[in-house]
Design a protein around this motif. Structure first.
Motif, PDB file in Angstrom:
ATOM      1  N   GLY B  17       0.791  -1.223   0.000  1.00 19.56           N
ATOM      2  CA  GLY B  17       0.000   0.000   0.000  1.00 19.56           C
ATOM      3  C   GLY B  17       0.825   1.276   0.000  1.00 19.56           C
ATOM      4  N   PHE B  18       2.165   1.151  -0.014  1.00 23.51           N
ATOM      5  CA  PHE B  18       3.004   2.353  -0.087  1.00 23.51           C
ATOM      6  C   PHE B  18       2.963   2.912  -1.503  1.00 23.51           C
ATOM      7  CE2 PHE B  18       4.552   0.512   3.764  1.00 23.51           C
ATOM      8  CZ  PHE B  18       5.014   1.577   4.525  1.00 23.51           C
ATOM      9  N   LEU B  36      -6.053   8.108   6.832  1.00 26.13           N
ATOM     10  CA  LEU B  36      -6.230   6.656   6.664  1.00 26.13           C
ATOM     11  C   LEU B  36      -5.515   5.854   7.739  1.00 26.13           C
ATOM     12  CD1 LEU B  36      -5.873   6.194   2.790  1.00 26.13           C
ATOM     13  CD2 LEU B  36      -7.921   5.818   4.162  1.00 26.13           C
ATOM     14  N   ILE B  37      -4.404   6.402   8.270  1.00 22.01           N
ATOM     15  CA  ILE B  37      -3.694   5.659   9.320  1.00 22.01           C
ATOM     16  C   ILE B  37      -3.910   6.314  10.692  1.00 22.01           C
ATOM     17  CG2 ILE B  37      -1.998   4.680   7.729  1.00 22.01           C
ATOM     18  CD1 ILE B  37       0.058   6.692   8.922  1.00 22.01           C
ATOM     19  N   GLY B  85       4.559   4.527  17.283  1.00 22.46           N
ATOM     20  CA  GLY B  85       4.614   3.109  16.915  1.00 22.46           C
ATOM     21  C   GLY B  85       5.725   2.821  15.938  1.00 22.46           C
ATOM     22  N   LYS B  86       5.462   3.095  14.657  1.00 23.38           N
ATOM     23  CA  LYS B  86       6.466   2.826  13.628  1.00 23.38           C
ATOM     24  C   LYS B  86       6.769   4.116  12.865  1.00 23.38           C
ATOM     25  CE  LYS B  86       4.783  -1.854  13.048  1.00 23.38           C
ATOM     26  NZ  LYS B  86       4.513  -2.975  12.158  1.00 23.38           N
ATOM     27  N   PRO B  87       7.511   5.024  13.504  1.00 28.50           N
ATOM     28  CA  PRO B  87       7.666   6.365  12.929  1.00 28.50           C
ATOM     29  C   PRO B  87       8.212   6.396  11.503  1.00 28.50           C
ATOM     30  CG  PRO B  87       9.180   6.003  14.768  1.00 28.50           C
ATOM     31  CD  PRO B  87       8.231   4.864  14.770  1.00 28.50           C
ATOM     32  N   LYS B  89       8.226   4.261   9.042  1.00 32.69           N
ATOM     33  CA  LYS B  89       7.309   3.772   8.017  1.00 32.69           C
ATOM     34  C   LYS B  89       6.093   4.679   7.862  1.00 32.69           C
ATOM     35  CE  LYS B  89       8.532  -1.061   8.038  1.00 32.69           C
ATOM     36  NZ  LYS B  89       8.214  -2.392   8.554  1.00 32.69           N
ATOM     37  N   LYS B  90       5.582   5.185   8.987  1.00 24.05           N
ATOM     38  CA  LYS B  90       4.417   6.071   8.901  1.00 24.05           C
ATOM     39  C   LYS B  90       4.772   7.364   8.177  1.00 24.05           C
ATOM     40  CE  LYS B  90       1.687   4.520  12.838  1.00 24.05           C
ATOM     41  NZ  LYS B  90       1.174   4.832  14.172  1.00 24.05           N
ATOM     42  N   TYR B  93       5.043   6.670   4.503  1.00 26.23           N
ATOM     43  CA  TYR B  93       3.734   6.443   3.883  1.00 26.23           C
ATOM     44  C   TYR B  93       2.993   7.753   3.633  1.00 26.23           C
ATOM     45  CZ  TYR B  93      -1.076   5.018   3.152  1.00 26.23           C
ATOM     46  OH  TYR B  93      -2.330   4.870   2.617  1.00 26.23           O
TER      47      TYR B  93
END
Lengths: 177, 104
Positions: B17-18, B36-37, B85-87, B89-90, B93
């Protein structure tokens, strides 16, 4: 084209129901062996995993372990050592015994690490501490090396025993380096 | 390579989804991606996202957390607060960039 919007999953690993937890035992203090635990732990915390580092403070001198200062790399007996420009030509092991070679190999390795924009060991510990990694120092090596709490990096939460570690590591995946 | 509808626009993404096309992104889309996130974007988020976009444009590689911190001047703690959480990657994205490749 997919009907629904495709969105990556960003489940926070440290929160239930995932609850993923990692404990890394950093038993070695040489420069080349200090990094794997730091890199893995740092990657894990960036994935939202709860990370505990158990630092054994072992090194080849009074101030050469990860929680204190800059570790060194010693080529003697390290058969994986070679110059980056000549990957097929190992560094003759005996060279490690020559005075100055440890210093040379250390400064060379530090430079290669810096070239990759990878922090020095003290900077790395600070980075991990800020990221929320839990740092623990090993009681036995702390006592053996006659250290004071003031000698340790301030981000170290406590000096703990082997049984304390067992409690902390409950339910964690454990890596021994 | 799948395409997915984001904010009434077809967008190229990878299997996770990236986003895969740098030029399909604009700030309006960024705001939708954040929604969305589950992120609500503040000015500070936008400063990070703009840094990432500009840095990627120059080197075709997404900045890692460390690079964002040292070069962009954002504190590590702050990045973990802004993108919990997952800086890394977020951030990637929402900025419409691939996941960072670097280890550190």
């Amino acid at each position: 084209m997919t009907e629904t919007t495709l969105v990556p999953s960003f489940t926070d690993e440290a929160k239930p129901p995932a609850g993923r937890k990692l404990a890394i035992i950093c038993s070695k203090g040489n420069l080349d062996m200090a990094y794997p635990g730091l890199i893995l732990g740092n990657a894990a915390v960036g994935e939202g995993i709860e990370v505990h580092l158990f630092l054994h403070l072992l090194g080849d001198g009074h101030d050469h372990h990860p929680a204190l200062a800059q570790p060194q790399v010693q080529p003697l007996g390290n058969t994986a050592m070679h110059l980056p420009q000549a990957p097929t030509m190992p560094l003759p092991a005996l060279m490690g015994a020559i005075p100055g070679v440890t210093k040379f190999a250390t400064s060379m390795m530090r430079k290669q690490i810096a070239d990759l924009d990878v922090p020095t060991v003290p900077e790395f510990l600070e980075l991990m501490h800020e990221s929320g990694v839990h740092l623990w120092a090993c009681r036995m090596s702390f006592d053996m090396m006659q250290l004071n709490e003031a000698d340790l990096y301030e981000g170290v939460e406590a000096v703990i025993s082997a049984s304390d570690f067992m409690e902390i590591a409950e339910g964690a995946q454990v890596i021994f380096i | 390579m799948p395409t997915t509808m984001i904010g009434r626009r077809p967008i190229d993404v990878n299997d996770e989804g990236f986003l895969t096309a740098y030029d399909q992104w604009d700030e309006e889309l960024g705001a939708t991606l954040a929604e969305l996130i589950g992120l609500e974007l503040t000015d500070r988020h936008w400063q990070v996202l703009r840094f990432l976009r500009a840095d990627y444009a120059g080197r075709k590689e997404t900045a890692t957390l460390r690079r964002t911190s040292t070069l962009g001047g954002f504190g590590i703690k702050e990045l973990f607060t802004l993108f919990p959480g997952k800086p890394a990657k977020k951030m990637a994205y929402v900025a419409g960039l691939p996941k960072p490749k670097g280890c550190v």
